[in-house]
Design an enzyme around this catalytic site. Structure first.
Site, PDB file in Angstrom:
ATOM      1  N   GLY A  21      -0.832   1.631   4.861  1.00  0.00           N
ATOM      2  CA  GLY A  21       0.362   1.467   5.706  1.00  0.00           C
ATOM      3  C   GLY A  21       1.558   2.194   5.092  1.00  0.00           C
ATOM      4  CG  ASP A  22       3.056   0.849   1.533  1.00  0.00           C
ATOM      5  OD1 ASP A  22       3.733   0.286   2.414  1.00  0.00           O
ATOM      6  OD2 ASP A  22       2.516   0.251   0.588  1.00  0.00           O
ATOM      7  CG  ASP A  27      -0.428  -2.037  -6.597  1.00  0.00           C
ATOM      8  OD1 ASP A  27       0.499  -2.875  -6.529  1.00  0.00           O
ATOM      9  OD2 ASP A  27      -0.623  -1.170  -5.729  1.00  0.00           O
TER      10      ASP A  27
END
Ligand code: RIB
Length: 308
Positions: free
Chosen positions: A254-255, A15
């Site tokens: 969300g993960d 990321d």
């Protein structure tokens, strides 16, 4: 709580997170105040969340034969994740994700799949002996769809619970080939994309979720952002209350939710209880910067409040 075994068949990314006051317009150059490099990818994130909470986790994924590929493997090892089925692909770059985070904590993400696109059903076959020992297998859509269909079929043969987080949403996903999947976990937008149905109202969400159940999926968990989540089965609906926090960075929330749900479920909790704990875990993650960096350990999570 028993120590659950979790297999993740999915992606990993590096990321590249830019913290910006606003998004640049077309043709515009603006200066952003901050930048961070971190480990990400929906598969790796979910694996790390489950591992930090104490599950025994194995990862089936592909990395590039570059500096990032070696760092990803080291990161899995640091988090106690089994890397026996992490494949380094010659001549391919590792997956990367340029991410932009605004002061509200909201993010925008691009993904460049790199080596993740090389993950194949053969990788799943090579890992089958280990995957078949898992309580839960987690999947997302940052790898080829054939891998997802193949994993669901393999897990069904072994009677293993499967969880698919259909992110990023792909219209190419063939729902009939998901038959036998235990939990399908989209957000409202993904649910609309995948069913072709509106998901603006609570009634519409229910109709869309039930359409998927009618096509052979066991249960649907629709994540609703600040409104919590909704667990839909063939004959019941259960709302999972949101946990209110002030967001700093929502990247990977969300993960955190899916990975921690898998942990709590594999540890023996019933689905509604596991989802309630997952909502708490994901909420904690958005109060901190970064993706995996923001995921609490089991000790931090336990210290944050009583279990439901
Ligand atoms: O869900 C967040 C993740 O999406 C990021 O870590 C990024 O790598 C992309 O996969």
């Amino acid at each position: 709580m028993r120590k659950g075994r979790i297999g993740v068949v999915g992606s990993n990314m590096i990321d590249l997170i830019t913290y910006t006051d606003r998004m640049p317009g077309p043709g515009e150059t603006i200066e952003a105040p901050d930048f961070e490099l971190g480990f990400g990818g929906k598969g790796a994130n979910q694996a790390v969340a489950a591992a930090r909470l104490g599950s025994q986790v194995m990862m089936v994924t592909c990395v590039g034969d570059d500096m990032f590929g070696h760092q990803q493997i080291q990161n899995f090892t640091t988090n106690g994740i089994d890397t026996g089925h992490v494949r380094m692909v010659t001549g391919k770059p590792s997956g990367v994700a340029p991410i932009f985070v605004e002061p509200s904590g909201e993010n925008a993400i691009l993904i460049v799949k790199g080596a993740n696109a090389a993950l194949s059903p053969a990788d799943v076959d090579a890992a089958e002996a280990n995957l078949s020992q898992c309580d839960v297998i987690l999947m997302q859509l940052e790898v080829p769809l054939e891998v997802v269909y193949h994993t669901i079929a393999m897990a069904a043969r072994h009677g293993i619970t499967t969880v698919l987080n259909p992110a990023p949403a792909s219209r190419a996903l063939e729902v009939p080939r998901l038959s036998g999947l235990s939990f399908f976990c989209p957000n409202e937008t993904e649910l609309a994309t995948l069913t072709g149905l509106p998901t603006e109202t609570e009634a519409e969400i229910l109709t869309a979720a039930r359409q998927l159940i009618g096509q052979g999926i066991g249960q649907v968990v629709v994540t609703l952002g600040g409104r919590g989540a909704r667990l839909v089965t063939a004959d019941a609906v259960q709302d999972i209350a949101p946990v209110k926090v002030t967001p700093v960075d929502t990247t990977g929330a969300g993960d955190a939710f899916i990975g921690s749900f898998a942990h709590f479920f594999a540890s023996g909790m019933a689905a509604p209880q596991a989802l309630t704990q997952a909502a708490r875990y994901a909420a904690m993650s958005i109060t901190r910067r970064g993706t995996q960096k923001s995921y609490p350990t089991a000790q931090e999570f336990a210290a944050s409040g009583p279990a439901a």
